[in-house]
Design an enzyme around this catalytic site. Structure first.
Site, PDB file in Angstrom:
ATOM      1  N   ASN A  13       1.033  -1.136   0.119  1.00 40.10           N
ATOM      2  CA  ASN A  13      -0.096   0.010  -0.002  1.00 40.10           C
ATOM      3  C   ASN A  13       0.852   1.293   0.021  1.00 40.10           C
ATOM      4  OD1 ASN A  13      -1.310   2.344   1.072  1.00 40.10           O
ATOM      5  ND2 ASN A  13      -3.002   0.629   1.613  1.00 40.10           N
ATOM      6  N   HIS A  16       0.930   6.477   1.935  1.00 42.48           N
ATOM      7  CA  HIS A  16       1.614   7.168   2.648  1.00 42.48           C
ATOM      8  C   HIS A  16       3.216   7.915   2.030  1.00 42.48           C
ATOM      9  CE1 HIS A  16      -1.268   6.801   5.513  1.00 42.48           C
ATOM     10  NE2 HIS A  16      -1.159   5.828   5.990  1.00 42.48           N
ATOM     11  N   ARG A  24       4.117  18.672   1.256  1.00 42.50           N
ATOM     12  CA  ARG A  24       4.839  20.128   0.514  1.00 42.50           C
ATOM     13  C   ARG A  24       3.761  20.325  -0.825  1.00 42.50           C
ATOM     14  NH1 ARG A  24       9.748  21.626   2.325  1.00 42.50           N
ATOM     15  NH2 ARG A  24       9.654  21.458   4.650  1.00 42.50           N
ATOM     16  N   HIS A  49      -5.628   3.742  -1.640  1.00 45.61           N
ATOM     17  CA  HIS A  49      -6.775   3.995  -1.096  1.00 45.61           C
ATOM     18  C   HIS A  49      -7.236   5.596  -1.648  1.00 45.61           C
ATOM     19  CE1 HIS A  49      -9.528   4.435   2.775  1.00 45.61           C
ATOM     20  NE2 HIS A  49     -10.193   4.680   1.382  1.00 45.61           N
ATOM     21  N   ARG A  51      -9.374   8.416  -1.162  1.00 53.91           N
ATOM     22  CA  ARG A  51     -10.144   8.766  -0.180  1.00 53.91           C
ATOM     23  C   ARG A  51     -11.078   9.856  -0.734  1.00 53.91           C
ATOM     24  NH1 ARG A  51     -10.410   8.128   5.484  1.00 53.91           N
ATOM     25  NH2 ARG A  51      -9.167   6.465   6.337  1.00 53.91           N
ATOM     26  N   ARG A  55      -6.856  12.911   0.899  1.00 52.07           N
ATOM     27  CA  ARG A  55      -5.575  13.286   1.927  1.00 52.07           C
ATOM     28  C   ARG A  55      -4.248  12.802   1.290  1.00 52.07           C
ATOM     29  NH1 ARG A  55      -7.424  10.093   7.334  1.00 52.07           N
ATOM     30  NH2 ARG A  55      -9.588  10.977   6.729  1.00 52.07           N
ATOM     31  N   GLU A  76      -8.585   0.581  -3.088  1.00 45.33           N
ATOM     32  CA  GLU A  76      -9.759   0.582  -1.901  1.00 45.33           C
ATOM     33  C   GLU A  76     -10.449   1.854  -2.008  1.00 45.33           C
ATOM     34  OE1 GLU A  76      -6.340  -1.105   1.389  1.00 45.33           O
ATOM     35  OE2 GLU A  76      -7.096   0.750   1.789  1.00 45.33           O
ATOM     36  N   THR A 107      -8.208   3.841   8.559  1.00 41.78           N
ATOM     37  CA  THR A 107      -9.564   3.034   8.556  1.00 41.78           C
ATOM     38  C   THR A 107      -9.663   2.391  10.050  1.00 41.78           C
ATOM     39  OG1 THR A 107      -9.122   2.679   6.068  1.00 41.78           O
ATOM     40  CG2 THR A 107     -10.901   1.465   6.965  1.00 41.78           C
ATOM     41  N   GLU A 157     -11.217  -9.201   3.226  1.00 47.90           N
ATOM     42  CA  GLU A 157     -10.085  -8.884   3.827  1.00 47.90           C
ATOM     43  C   GLU A 157     -10.290  -8.665   5.374  1.00 47.90           C
ATOM     44  OE1 GLU A 157      -7.334  -6.144   2.014  1.00 47.90           O
ATOM     45  OE2 GLU A 157      -6.460  -5.376   3.512  1.00 47.90           O
ATOM     46  N   HIS A 196      -3.708  -4.282   7.811  1.00 48.12           N
ATOM     47  CA  HIS A 196      -3.837  -3.187   8.766  1.00 48.12           C
ATOM     48  C   HIS A 196      -3.053  -3.142   9.916  1.00 48.12           C
ATOM     49  CE1 HIS A 196      -5.247   0.557  10.529  1.00 48.12           C
ATOM     50  NE2 HIS A 196      -5.593   0.805   9.244  1.00 48.12           N
TER      51      HIS A 196
END
Ligand code: PXP
Length: 246
Positions: A13, A16, A24, A49, A51, A55, A76, A107, A157, A196
């Protein structure tokens, strides 16, 4: 019941990487570059994901991932019409339906598949009809598994967050719930994934559950990449998974 051991896939995933980029507002670090590095280091798939509040991953990231990736993309998404339209436009290999709350940091729990039977059935039907493999992100709970079966999703999942956050006997108890749910999923004919919060110290016990065939891991790998690089972090995770399975 004896169950044959199946290969275990690693979905990386990359959300991040986008979180850091967005801090920035520029283009670095690029989640597509991270996805390609993860693929080269042994990932079997890439997860992202999108969202509602964008974000981390953006619409453009999804379009670029679809163009650049040779590995399967697992999108996702919340069960909203906006996300359904995006999934149907891009047709990723897979879509994992997750609950989404604006105020949460991540999540926080599984879907209420039982409470959302008719709503979720529509998404599973429309995504499935487009050839997208649908999974539902649920707690390791029999009622939720039964609901997933009724909804007609081929994959579940299991949320490993409670297991990862617990310690000592509480962690053992959570692991037992995951193992029982994974076995029940197989008995229901559902393909079982998990994810997760997993890291090097928690992945082994989950990887050893024989009916789980895919783990999706993100935050830990991106954090570890700061110290060792992403390729090394993915390689070590793969190794820990393979060790636990062998
Ligand atoms: N699986 C699902 C369905 C998720 O929503 C997430 C978090 O986005 C993950 C796996 C990966 O969790 P983590 O980033 O904690 O490894």
């Amino acid at each position: 019941m004896s169950v044959s051991i199946r290969p275990l896939r690693l979905g990386v995933n990359i959300d991040h990487v986008a979180t850091i980029r967005n801090a920035r507002g520029g283009t670095h670090p690029d989640p597509v570059r991270a996805a390609l590095a993860a693929a080269a280091a042994g990932a079997d798939g890439i997860t992202a994901h999108l969202r509602e509040d964008r974000r981390h991953i953006s619409d453009d990231d999804i379009a670029r991932l679809i163009r650049a990736l040779k590995l399967p993309l697992n999108l996702e998404m919340a069960a909203t019409d906006e996300m359904l339209a995006i999934a149907l436009k891009h047709k990723p290999h897979a879509a994992c339906i997750v609950p989404e709350k604006r105020a949460e940091r991540t999540t926080e729990g599984g879907l209420d598949a039982r409470g959302g039977l008719s709503h979720l059935s529509r998404f599973a039907r429309d995504l499935g009809a487009a050839g997208i493999r649908v999974s539902l992100f649920i707690e390791p709970d029999t009622a939720q598994l039964e609901a997933a079966r009724t909804i007609g999703a081929p994959v579940v999942e299991l949320h490993t967050g409670a297991y990862c956050a617990a310690e000592g006997t509480a962690r053992e108890r959570e692991l037992g719930r995951l193992a029982a749910a994974a076995e029940r999923a197989a008995a229901f004919g559902l393909e079982c994934h998990a994810g997760h919060g997993l890291g090097f110290d928690t992945v082994g016990a989950v990887a050893a559950i024989p009916t789980i065939v895919e783990l999706n891991i993100g935050h830990f790998l991106v954090g570890e990449a700061i110290f060792t690089g992403l390729a090394e972090a993915v390689r070590r995770m793969r190794e820990a998974m393979d060790r636990a399975r062998s």
